[in-house]
Design a protein around this motif. Sequence first.
Motif, PDB file in Angstrom:
ATOM      1  N   VAL A 298       0.876  -1.169   0.000  1.00 52.61           N
ATOM      2  CA  VAL A 298       0.000   0.000   0.000  1.00 52.61           C
ATOM      3  C   VAL A 298       0.909   1.213   0.000  1.00 52.61           C
ATOM      4  O   VAL A 298       1.794   1.334   0.836  1.00 52.61           O
ATOM      5  CB  VAL A 298      -0.911   0.026   1.247  1.00 52.61           C
ATOM      6  N   SER A 299       0.708   2.078  -0.976  1.00 50.77           N
ATOM      7  CA  SER A 299       1.495   3.306  -1.057  1.00 50.77           C
ATOM      8  C   SER A 299       0.624   4.399  -1.657  1.00 50.77           C
ATOM      9  O   SER A 299      -0.512   4.148  -2.070  1.00 50.77           O
ATOM     10  CB  SER A 299       2.735   3.090  -1.925  1.00 50.77           C
ATOM     11  N   ALA A 300       1.163   5.588  -1.736  1.00 50.69           N
ATOM     12  CA  ALA A 300       0.424   6.710  -2.314  1.00 50.69           C
ATOM     13  C   ALA A 300       0.099   6.472  -3.790  1.00 50.69           C
ATOM     14  O   ALA A 300      -0.847   7.051  -4.318  1.00 50.69           O
ATOM     15  CB  ALA A 300       1.219   7.996  -2.147  1.00 50.69           C
ATOM     16  N   SER A 301       0.860   5.596  -4.459  1.00 54.50           N
ATOM     17  CA  SER A 301       0.604   5.331  -5.873  1.00 54.50           C
ATOM     18  C   SER A 301      -0.547   4.351  -6.102  1.00 54.50           C
ATOM     19  O   SER A 301      -1.016   4.196  -7.229  1.00 54.50           O
ATOM     20  CB  SER A 301       1.868   4.784  -6.542  1.00 54.50           C
ATOM     21  N   PHE A 302      -1.020   3.721  -5.052  1.00 57.52           N
ATOM     22  CA  PHE A 302      -2.068   2.712  -5.168  1.00 57.52           C
ATOM     23  C   PHE A 302      -3.284   3.198  -5.976  1.00 57.52           C
ATOM     24  O   PHE A 302      -3.705   2.527  -6.920  1.00 57.52           O
ATOM     25  CB  PHE A 302      -2.465   2.223  -3.770  1.00 57.52           C
ATOM     26  N   PRO A 303      -3.881   4.354  -5.654  1.00 53.02           N
ATOM     27  CA  PRO A 303      -5.042   4.811  -6.435  1.00 53.02           C
ATOM     28  C   PRO A 303      -4.713   5.070  -7.899  1.00 53.02           C
ATOM     29  O   PRO A 303      -5.544   4.834  -8.783  1.00 53.02           O
ATOM     30  CB  PRO A 303      -5.477   6.106  -5.750  1.00 53.02           C
ATOM     31  N   LEU A 304      -3.509   5.536  -8.178  1.00 53.42           N
ATOM     32  CA  LEU A 304      -3.105   5.821  -9.557  1.00 53.42           C
ATOM     33  C   LEU A 304      -2.939   4.536 -10.364  1.00 53.42           C
ATOM     34  O   LEU A 304      -3.346   4.466 -11.535  1.00 53.42           O
ATOM     35  CB  LEU A 304      -1.814   6.631  -9.566  1.00 53.42           C
ATOM     36  N   VAL A 305      -2.340   3.531  -9.750  1.00 50.53           N
ATOM     37  CA  VAL A 305      -2.163   2.233 -10.422  1.00 50.53           C
ATOM     38  C   VAL A 305      -3.525   1.614 -10.707  1.00 50.53           C
ATOM     39  O   VAL A 305      -3.775   1.088 -11.802  1.00 50.53           O
ATOM     40  CB  VAL A 305      -1.274   1.288  -9.570  1.00 50.53           C
ATOM     41  N   TYR A 306      -4.428   1.698  -9.744  1.00 46.91           N
ATOM     42  CA  TYR A 306      -5.772   1.150  -9.929  1.00 46.91           C
ATOM     43  C   TYR A 306      -6.493   1.855 -11.084  1.00 46.91           C
ATOM     44  O   TYR A 306      -7.041   1.202 -11.971  1.00 46.91           O
ATOM     45  CB  TYR A 306      -6.579   1.275  -8.628  1.00 46.91           C
ATOM     46  N   LYS A 307      -6.469   3.173 -11.074  1.00 44.88           N
ATOM     47  CA  LYS A 307      -7.143   3.961 -12.115  1.00 44.88           C
ATOM     48  C   LYS A 307      -6.547   3.681 -13.498  1.00 44.88           C
ATOM     49  O   LYS A 307      -7.279   3.526 -14.483  1.00 44.88           O
ATOM     50  CB  LYS A 307      -7.041   5.457 -11.796  1.00 44.88           C
ATOM     51  N   ALA A 308      -5.232   3.606 -13.585  1.00 47.77           N
ATOM     52  CA  ALA A 308      -4.563   3.374 -14.865  1.00 47.77           C
ATOM     53  C   ALA A 308      -4.900   2.002 -15.447  1.00 47.77           C
ATOM     54  O   ALA A 308      -4.937   1.837 -16.671  1.00 47.77           O
ATOM     55  CB  ALA A 308      -3.048   3.497 -14.692  1.00 47.77           C
ATOM     56  N   ASN A 309      -5.174   1.042 -14.593  1.00 48.07           N
ATOM     57  CA  ASN A 309      -5.419  -0.319 -15.080  1.00 48.07           C
ATOM     58  C   ASN A 309      -6.890  -0.695 -15.191  1.00 48.07           C
ATOM     59  O   ASN A 309      -7.238  -1.571 -15.981  1.00 48.07           O
ATOM     60  CB  ASN A 309      -4.695  -1.317 -14.183  1.00 48.07           C
ATOM     61  N   PHE A 310      -7.749  -0.062 -14.406  1.00 48.61           N
ATOM     62  CA  PHE A 310      -9.160  -0.455 -14.407  1.00 48.61           C
ATOM     63  C   PHE A 310     -10.094   0.684 -14.781  1.00 48.61           C
ATOM     64  O   PHE A 310     -11.312   0.527 -14.767  1.00 48.61           O
ATOM     65  CB  PHE A 310      -9.529  -1.066 -13.042  1.00 48.61           C
ATOM     66  N   ASN A 311      -9.521   1.840 -15.128  1.00 55.28           N
ATOM     67  CA  ASN A 311     -10.259   2.984 -15.649  1.00 55.28           C
ATOM     68  C   ASN A 311     -11.413   3.437 -14.751  1.00 55.28           C
ATOM     69  O   ASN A 311     -12.453   3.867 -15.234  1.00 55.28           O
ATOM     70  CB  ASN A 311     -10.765   2.703 -17.063  1.00 55.28           C
TER      71      ASN A 311
END
Length: 143
Positions: free
Chosen positions: A16-29
């Motif tokens: 879990v890191s600050a990039s978690f929401p960005l990775v999720y959004k980039a992969n699952f739109n």
Amino acid sequence: MIKTVMIDGKEVPFKVSASFPLVYKANFNTDILTLILPLLSEILEGLGDEAIVDGKVVITPLALSEMLKNVYSLEYVDIMNLFWTLAKCADDSIPEPIKWFGQFDEFPMVDIGKEVFPMLFNSLISKKKLGNLATTKKKAANK
């Protein structure tokens, strides 16, 4: 925060890191908050006082069972996407979700959730707010 879980004989790190929401959004739109906020709300409704220890969420099998009784907003694939994102944050080299999940003959979602969800919840809610929640619940129970 990193947690390594043994899955089907393989050590799998979740992060879990600050990039978690960005990775999720980039992969699952979609924004992770559309998944997390209803989930948190439903889980907190079923969260007993015993599940908060020293300002941290401690999930026992009984507590997890009680919490999951309140979860109506999730689909199985939502949880899979959540786990994949946490694994991707820990190891950027893992393949797309279908290939990554395909490497496992067994993927015990509940067991993995017991290990990973506390880490996720503790990163989303401050210790102070968890402590306040426990105090509020105790006061309400004593009335």
